[in-house]
Motif scaffolding. Sequence first.
Motif, PDB file in Angstrom:
ATOM      1  N   LEU A 161      25.315  43.516 -22.956  1.00 29.40           N
ATOM      2  CA  LEU A 161      25.421  44.688 -22.203  1.00 29.40           C
ATOM      3  C   LEU A 161      26.007  44.283 -20.919  1.00 29.40           C
ATOM      4  N   ILE A 162      27.000  45.337 -20.475  1.00 27.36           N
ATOM      5  CA  ILE A 162      27.674  44.939 -19.176  1.00 27.36           C
ATOM      6  C   ILE A 162      27.324  46.144 -18.189  1.00 27.36           C
ATOM      7  N   SER A 163      27.288  45.772 -16.934  1.00 32.48           N
ATOM      8  CA  SER A 163      26.816  46.719 -15.900  1.00 32.48           C
ATOM      9  C   SER A 163      27.516  46.222 -14.511  1.00 32.48           C
ATOM     10  N   GLY A 164      27.758  47.079 -13.931  1.00 34.46           N
ATOM     11  CA  GLY A 164      28.450  47.182 -12.550  1.00 34.46           C
ATOM     12  C   GLY A 164      29.316  47.737 -12.233  1.00 34.46           C
ATOM     13  N   PRO A 165      29.678  48.120 -10.847  1.00 35.91           N
ATOM     14  CA  PRO A 165      30.980  48.937 -10.504  1.00 35.91           C
ATOM     15  C   PRO A 165      32.281  48.570 -11.229  1.00 35.91           C
ATOM     16  N   THR A 167      29.009  53.068 -15.283  1.00 39.29           N
ATOM     17  CA  THR A 167      29.022  51.688 -14.941  1.00 39.29           C
ATOM     18  C   THR A 167      28.466  50.685 -15.868  1.00 39.29           C
ATOM     19  N   ARG A 168      27.883  51.334 -16.969  1.00 43.82           N
ATOM     20  CA  ARG A 168      27.209  50.495 -17.980  1.00 43.82           C
ATOM     21  C   ARG A 168      27.682  50.623 -19.469  1.00 43.82           C
ATOM     22  N   ARG A 174      32.876  36.480 -20.390  1.00 47.38           N
ATOM     23  CA  ARG A 174      32.343  36.012 -18.959  1.00 47.38           C
ATOM     24  C   ARG A 174      33.364  35.289 -18.123  1.00 47.38           C
ATOM     25  N   ASN A 178      32.785  42.701 -10.049  1.00 50.97           N
ATOM     26  CA  ASN A 178      31.511  42.890  -9.770  1.00 50.97           C
ATOM     27  C   ASN A 178      30.810  43.371 -11.034  1.00 50.97           C
ATOM     28  N   ARG A 223      27.484  42.457 -14.030  1.00 48.51           N
ATOM     29  CA  ARG A 223      26.420  41.862 -14.614  1.00 48.51           C
ATOM     30  C   ARG A 223      26.629  41.953 -15.943  1.00 48.51           C
ATOM     31  N   ILE A 224      26.386  40.737 -16.670  1.00 48.38           N
ATOM     32  CA  ILE A 224      26.357  40.634 -18.201  1.00 48.38           C
ATOM     33  C   ILE A 224      25.223  39.718 -18.802  1.00 48.38           C
ATOM     34  N   LEU A 225      24.643  40.613 -20.005  1.00 46.32           N
ATOM     35  CA  LEU A 225      23.582  40.299 -20.527  1.00 46.32           C
ATOM     36  C   LEU A 225      23.852  40.329 -21.771  1.00 46.32           C
ATOM     37  N   ASN A 226      23.597  38.964 -22.562  1.00 44.39           N
ATOM     38  CA  ASN A 226      23.933  38.444 -23.934  1.00 44.39           C
ATOM     39  C   ASN A 226      22.556  39.176 -24.660  1.00 44.39           C
ATOM     40  N   VAL A 248      19.190  40.480 -13.949  1.00 46.18           N
ATOM     41  CA  VAL A 248      20.435  39.987 -14.175  1.00 46.18           C
ATOM     42  C   VAL A 248      21.304  40.818 -12.880  1.00 46.18           C
ATOM     43  N   ASP A 298      23.508  34.119 -11.818  1.00 49.03           N
ATOM     44  CA  ASP A 298      23.217  35.548 -11.880  1.00 49.03           C
ATOM     45  C   ASP A 298      21.870  36.144 -12.762  1.00 49.03           C
ATOM     46  N   HIS A 320      23.051  48.271 -10.196  1.00 48.48           N
ATOM     47  CA  HIS A 320      23.436  47.884 -11.247  1.00 48.48           C
ATOM     48  C   HIS A 320      22.866  46.573 -12.052  1.00 48.48           C
ATOM     49  N   ILE A 322      20.672  44.347 -14.339  1.00 50.24           N
ATOM     50  CA  ILE A 322      20.063  44.850 -15.621  1.00 50.24           C
ATOM     51  C   ILE A 322      18.495  44.077 -15.845  1.00 50.24           C
TER      52      ILE A 322
END
Lengths: 732, 127
Positions: free
Chosen positions: A425-429, A475-476, A494, A503, A505-508, B13, B36, B53, B55
């Motif tokens: 999951l990738i989130s952020g501006p 943004t997601r 990453r 900018n 956020r990354i979640l595996n 996150v 993070d 933003h 998570i």
Amino acid sequence: MTESSQPLKLIIDGQPVPFVKGDSVLVAMLRNQHHPTGGGCLCLGGDCPHCLATIDGVAYVRTCQVPARPGCVVACTHHAHAVPALPQTHHVEPTTNARHQHADVVVIGQGKSGLAAAELARTAGQTVVTLDAAQGQDVIGIYPGAQVVARTTQGMLIVHVRQEIIVATGAAELHPVALGNSLAGLMTARAAQQLQAAGLSLGRIVVINDANRLVRFEGESNVTAVVVRDDQGLEQHVGCDTAVIDLGTTPRNMLHRMAAGLPGVRVSVVGDAATNSDVPNCPAHGLVCHCSQVGVADLQSVWDRGFHELELVKRASLAGTGTCQGGVCLPYVRSFLANKGGTLQPAFTARPLARPITMGEVAAGGHHHVTLRTPLDGVHRAAHAHMERAGGWWRPWNYGDWQAEYWAVREAVSIMDVSTLGKMLISGPDALTLLDRLYPTKVSTIKTGMSRYVLLLDEKGYVLDDGLISKISDTRYTLTFTSGGATTAELWVRDWAESWGLNVRILNQTMSLGAINVTGPLAKELLARAGLEKPPEFLSHVEAHVAGIPCRIFRLSFTGELSYELHHAAVNAPVLWRTLLDLGKSLNIRPHGLEALLKLRLEKGHIIVGQDTDFDSTPRRIHHEWAVKLDKPDFVGKHAVLRTNKVSLDKILCGLSMEGPPPIEGANLTVDGNYAGYVTSATWSPILGKTVMLAWLKLSNDLAPDRVMIDGRPAQRTETPFYDKEGARAKA
Amino acid sequence: MPKLDRFPLTRIVSTPALLDGIQTSTTAIVMRTAPDELFWLGSPAAPVINDPHAIIEHDTSFVGTWLSTQAATAWVSANCEWQLPTTRPVFAQGEVAGLPVKLWIEPRRMLVLVQQPFAADLGERLQ
């Protein structure tokens, strides 16, 4: 006689023999007129190979270092330095424990110098670990890290050293090199002292303290006389039962040589181990290396063949390669070469292992590489699935009938555990910026709620992985990767995000989400029964409940049939799986494994990155130019793709078909008898009634041959997909 | 073999600066797994973070067990090549017994956590 007054006994070559409390195994053997190897100068200091025996099934044990204990079984398997036979029966090595310790300083050897060095370090406030062979802590290797590994009575001890390794291992006594030096009855002065202290009678003793006067030892198996040269140069026979060798010492510095130069840690040597004693005189006759049975004549032969450097002489003669690692012979080999070449060469390199160890000791503390288990692993095993390792995971190969599984997909409905897929999951501006720079597709054109198949390229323009990008919001995004490529892909994403300072956020989510693929013409009907009223359209995704479980549902197809991929919290996977199977009973549902899937996907011509691609596979070579948008401003690998596009194509990944059974994957293609490529995937297609394949095919003058030979059988180049070319079934 | 339990937790996150500003709790276990990323285990619930933003994922894929200090010391001594931090309570993570583990170490006990795909192997290697 009370039990406590029973004589202590150990077993030597099948016979019980008494020993005295405090005896080492060697002393007990000598007390009973047994010599472990039949002869050679004994040192009782752990330096020589003359007391080796098999103790309790373990060969190459120095009996002088092992305390005798009742019932201990000793076999003289090293007699005359013979190599002991391997165990003839199935041998289960007992588990050996490992322990890790951390210290500022480790001191090896606890004689006077070692004790002083340890005390000094403790006074300075350093944490100290001391190791002493005499106390059953035999250092067998020093490794970068730095790690000092010792065999102890409690198993293997690994000491992680932060600052300094101090070697205080003392000095070893020189052994004699002369004719007859393999006879029994020879021992060093320290050994003689120990044996006398233990109450053993040594009979008539001759002390040899001048190597220049020593001519030879005489006797049949035991020494009966020593021949020495007198002041007039005449040989004198001196009868004896024991020849005590007192020729001086040589620094016991093997561990210092092993540790010297290791990065990140100081290495010092103190006490007798630090002395720079003279080497003995050059030997004229006799055995130099008892471990490898190398005599002076052998060294001469090696010299005559042109090997003059110590490291080469070691390899050519094998002197110093045995169990004592040069402990006995090294001073004499150096002396021999100094005499021949005029220069005293430094001692040869010392590497682990310093002592023979068992396979159990080698494996101590080690663990096999983990094969991951999906949240449905227990469900598959309970269903008697044949499990295989694939892509780093345990996966069902089949559930007993791959054909039924295959036809369930093509004709009815089936489910498959695809939890192994990489999920992120990738989130952020800057999420869009990241993905647009990372992927060769125009991520900006993916609409919210839609998904797109994508290639991931490296800087060289080669295919690194493939998967799906799905847009949740501006943004997601979610990403998927291949099962085997997920870990690399995460590092890749990453690393680039950090390099570009974006900018995001990354979640595996690979391990936190389960995934089940529902596929087949009745997939929609099954999901309707599970409460999903509005399933997503092709290449779109929705969040919804399936059988009451929250899921993100992706509509794509790897099998070629109508398919929905249900991503959900891993903990819910077993319930969802069982519910789908229950609801699908009247639809003739059955789960399918990898065996069926590999056929299904190959019929569609879908590649598997890593199996069908090679380290130099470009999008053009695999016919995936459509997935690369060169009119984008930039993406990783773009410049390499532009460059390689200017070069004429030399090979392509193409479809082939043939009659008869499939060849093995990897089989060569030939054209007119010449090599033309190889098969990457091959299977018998049940629905097409022929073999279909993907293969790398060499081009000639930019042309690919239409026909090739594989294992003497003709194959025809065939456009992919082999099945449902328009994709109507997947998009139904 | 110790029984492995599921330890549901919240993964957050966000930016390092915002995670630095999170008030920790005396009852919840808060593990800073990366600059993070933060794990929040137990009650009260994880605080709301001022990051649109961020998570926030309720993660049920972690399993593990509490070990007594004695059992933990023996297990770590036999299976861990790196030195654990000495302060308490403290979070540590790395390879132990060939597995990627997360450790929460208190004065009298230690929590060993792995993700579910490693659970079976953790069970075997805790024996």
